[in-house]
Scaffold this motif. Sequence first.
Motif, PDB file in Angstrom:
ATOM      1  N   THR A 194       0.839  -1.199   0.000  1.00 36.89           N
ATOM      2  CA  THR A 194       0.000   0.000   0.000  1.00 36.89           C
ATOM      3  C   THR A 194       0.877   1.252   0.000  1.00 36.89           C
ATOM      4  O   THR A 194       2.004   1.237   0.501  1.00 36.89           O
ATOM      5  CB  THR A 194      -0.920   0.042   1.233  1.00 36.89           C
ATOM      6  OG1 THR A 194      -0.118   0.172   2.413  1.00 36.89           O
ATOM      7  CG2 THR A 194      -1.746  -1.240   1.322  1.00 36.89           C
ATOM      8  N   THR A 195       0.322   2.330  -0.537  1.00 33.39           N
ATOM      9  CA  THR A 195       1.073   3.595  -0.566  1.00 33.39           C
ATOM     10  C   THR A 195       1.312   4.110   0.847  1.00 33.39           C
ATOM     11  O   THR A 195       2.409   4.580   1.174  1.00 33.39           O
ATOM     12  CB  THR A 195       0.303   4.652  -1.377  1.00 33.39           C
ATOM     13  OG1 THR A 195       0.103   4.155  -2.700  1.00 33.39           O
ATOM     14  CG2 THR A 195       1.077   5.965  -1.435  1.00 33.39           C
ATOM     15  N   GLY A 196       0.265   4.005   1.689  1.00 32.80           N
ATOM     16  CA  GLY A 196       0.409   4.439   3.073  1.00 32.80           C
ATOM     17  C   GLY A 196       1.476   3.662   3.810  1.00 32.80           C
ATOM     18  O   GLY A 196       2.271   4.232   4.567  1.00 32.80           O
ATOM     19  N   GLY A 197       1.508   2.350   3.580  1.00 31.42           N
ATOM     20  CA  GLY A 197       2.525   1.513   4.219  1.00 31.42           C
ATOM     21  C   GLY A 197       3.916   1.899   3.772  1.00 31.42           C
ATOM     22  O   GLY A 197       4.847   1.967   4.577  1.00 31.42           O
ATOM     23  N   ALA A 198       4.052   2.171   2.456  1.00 33.69           N
ATOM     24  CA  ALA A 198       5.365   2.555   1.931  1.00 33.69           C
ATOM     25  C   ALA A 198       5.813   3.897   2.501  1.00 33.69           C
ATOM     26  O   ALA A 198       6.988   4.076   2.834  1.00 33.69           O
ATOM     27  CB  ALA A 198       5.303   2.626   0.405  1.00 33.69           C
ATOM     28  N   ILE A 199       4.884   4.853   2.626  1.00 33.91           N
ATOM     29  CA  ILE A 199       5.234   6.172   3.165  1.00 33.91           C
ATOM     30  C   ILE A 199       5.676   6.056   4.619  1.00 33.91           C
ATOM     31  O   ILE A 199       6.698   6.621   5.025  1.00 33.91           O
ATOM     32  CB  ILE A 199       4.044   7.139   3.024  1.00 33.91           C
ATOM     33  CG1 ILE A 199       3.803   7.466   1.546  1.00 33.91           C
ATOM     34  CG2 ILE A 199       4.290   8.420   3.822  1.00 33.91           C
ATOM     35  CD1 ILE A 199       2.555   8.272   1.283  1.00 33.91           C
ATOM     36  N   MET A 200       4.897   5.313   5.427  1.00 37.38           N
ATOM     37  CA  MET A 200       5.249   5.148   6.841  1.00 37.38           C
ATOM     38  C   MET A 200       6.593   4.449   6.991  1.00 37.38           C
ATOM     39  O   MET A 200       7.434   4.843   7.809  1.00 37.38           O
ATOM     40  CB  MET A 200       4.168   4.355   7.571  1.00 37.38           C
ATOM     41  CG  MET A 200       2.971   5.180   7.997  1.00 37.38           C
ATOM     42  SD  MET A 200       3.388   6.438   9.230  1.00 37.38           S
ATOM     43  CE  MET A 200       3.793   5.399  10.644  1.00 37.38           C
ATOM     44  N   LEU A 201       6.804   3.403   6.195  1.00 40.87           N
ATOM     45  CA  LEU A 201       8.072   2.680   6.243  1.00 40.87           C
ATOM     46  C   LEU A 201       9.224   3.605   5.870  1.00 40.87           C
ATOM     47  O   LEU A 201      10.274   3.617   6.535  1.00 40.87           O
ATOM     48  CB  LEU A 201       8.034   1.483   5.297  1.00 40.87           C
ATOM     49  CG  LEU A 201       9.344   0.686   5.149  1.00 40.87           C
ATOM     50  CD1 LEU A 201       9.771   0.090   6.483  1.00 40.87           C
ATOM     51  CD2 LEU A 201       9.192  -0.407   4.100  1.00 40.87           C
ATOM     52  N   ALA A 202       9.029   4.414   4.843  1.00 39.72           N
ATOM     53  CA  ALA A 202      10.080   5.323   4.393  1.00 39.72           C
ATOM     54  C   ALA A 202      10.393   6.375   5.452  1.00 39.72           C
ATOM     55  O   ALA A 202      11.558   6.656   5.747  1.00 39.72           O
ATOM     56  CB  ALA A 202       9.662   5.996   3.089  1.00 39.72           C
ATOM     57  N   VAL A 203       9.345   6.952   6.050  1.00 43.14           N
ATOM     58  CA  VAL A 203       9.543   8.003   7.051  1.00 43.14           C
ATOM     59  C   VAL A 203      10.269   7.460   8.276  1.00 43.14           C
ATOM     60  O   VAL A 203      11.258   8.039   8.756  1.00 43.14           O
ATOM     61  CB  VAL A 203       8.185   8.620   7.457  1.00 43.14           C
ATOM     62  CG1 VAL A 203       8.343   9.505   8.684  1.00 43.14           C
ATOM     63  CG2 VAL A 203       7.611   9.423   6.300  1.00 43.14           C
ATOM     64  N   ILE A 204       9.788   6.342   8.808  1.00 41.89           N
ATOM     65  CA  ILE A 204      10.385   5.786  10.036  1.00 41.89           C
ATOM     66  C   ILE A 204      11.799   5.266   9.772  1.00 41.89           C
ATOM     67  O   ILE A 204      12.684   5.386  10.625  1.00 41.89           O
ATOM     68  CB  ILE A 204       9.484   4.681  10.621  1.00 41.89           C
ATOM     69  CG1 ILE A 204       8.125   5.270  11.021  1.00 41.89           C
ATOM     70  CG2 ILE A 204      10.141   4.010  11.805  1.00 41.89           C
ATOM     71  CD1 ILE A 204       8.232   6.468  11.973  1.00 41.89           C
ATOM     72  N   SER A 205      12.019   4.719   8.585  1.00 42.16           N
ATOM     73  CA  SER A 205      13.362   4.252   8.252  1.00 42.16           C
ATOM     74  C   SER A 205      14.327   5.427   8.113  1.00 42.16           C
ATOM     75  O   SER A 205      15.489   5.338   8.528  1.00 42.16           O
ATOM     76  CB  SER A 205      13.337   3.442   6.959  1.00 42.16           C
ATOM     77  OG  SER A 205      12.528   2.293   7.119  1.00 42.16           O
TER      78      SER A 205
END
Length: 536
Positions: A340-351
């Motif tokens: 999901t786009t939301g999952g990718a954004i959250m993963l990118a931000v936290i990483s």
Amino acid sequence: MTLLASSATEHRGLTMTLFGIFVLATLGITVWAGRQNRSAADFYAGGRGFTGFQNGLAISGDYMSAASFLGIAGTIALTGYDGFLYSIGFLVAWLVALLLIAEPLRNSGRFTMADVLAFRMRQRPVRTAAGFSTIVVSIFYLLAQMVGAGTLVALLLGVTGEGAKRWTILAVGALMIIYVVIGGMKGTTWVQIIKAVMLIAGAALMTVMVLAKYHFNPSELLGAAANASGKGAAFLEPGLKYGASDTTKLDFISLGVALVLGTAGLPHILVRFYTVPTAKAARKSVLWAIGIIGVFYLMTLALGFGAAALVGSKEIKAANAAGNTAAPQLAEVLGGGAGTTGGAIMLAVISAVAFATILAVVAGLTLASSASFAHDLYANVIRRGKASEKEEVRSAKWAAVVIGAVSIVLSLYAGKLSTAALVALAFAVAASANLPTLLYSLFWKRFTTAGAVSSVYAGLVSSVVLVAFSPVLSGAKTSLFPDLDFHWFPLENPGLVSIPIGFLAGWIGTLLSRERPDEAKYAELEVRSLTGLGAH
């Protein structure tokens, strides 16, 4: 390849863009700060121009490392209650630093821990011992950050081979050397402040999202975590990690002692007290740090138990056996899941936040160890106090390159170890070698040069030797060399044995020494440490 790795690979552009923005921004700050460096005080202590609040944020940024964000969240997710003991130990340790160390150290020293030790003792032997100890502790701590970096990038890029991890470790090492060589303490401090704000914001966002899924009811969250763990009620009770035998119970005590006493001996934390103009500002910065760090470690509860409930131990272990990827995995689930786009954004931000965490901490560690080499070993031991400030700063920059290179090489072989466990070892070495000497020097009139040297070397050697022959290196599935078994020391953390050795060696060394302590110097140190009279 896990779902997380697959999702990360699909959206790696977003992740790398966010990380690139952070790197470029911090490099810009570093270059700006580097132009302000005109003296050794600027390079080592940021010109002593930071406020208590700013330094408190920087201390938080220095302290909340990859072990805090990645390691503790993963340990809680896999071992429940016992994992949270790391958070408690890391937080309680600040009381020792606040009550015993912060103000006297700021008043008595100039740039490094050895300034305090050498105040009333013979310069060369004490500075040599303190310099070596600082470098060893810093390298242990650096290993944890590098391991975290390698694990994180392998996760983000969906790469399972060792090549990507090695290139990542090389890149992080190169960046930390640039931060220190160009920016000095001023640049490093601003990087740490930015990172602290990012980390608190990221952890707070995830905490709110986790609690929202369970109607802001912590009891509901804990129940879901216990059910998903497969351990039931035992997941929320003591003993899952440290209660299986008498040995593991002793290991828990050893870990607790090392964590509580280690902070006050960590070189990269001690040098932060020199970046403020007064002892009052040093105390204030510790109070701010305690508040910020305390809030963060409370949030690790939500992150760890949230990962246990929403990701599951099998998925966490599949990505990384030590649990170092639990927080990024949780972020992806909170954003909507893999693909999901939301999952990718959250993963990118936290990483990106995790990367910022690693870069800021490694810069602080490299600065502390290179400053100790230049100020203690080069200027006062090798050059016997005759080096100019320009030569001293130049040697610090070269030392940063060498220490960074050594840390990179060692990190390439430590990838299987938990970041939280590696940091706990650094705490044990700091508590064994540095803390006894500092306390004796500040508060014991009879303490001598022989006692100081004995304490540092005995604590340093005993802790490192015990780690070398412990299950950390061999004799267990989680060891660095799982196929070998040359361990004879049963505990994973040496603190329970090595810390008393450090204190005992300082006491015996002083009693056996024929040297007469300089009572006038001790009186001067006592007045300066308590009042700030004559402080730099």
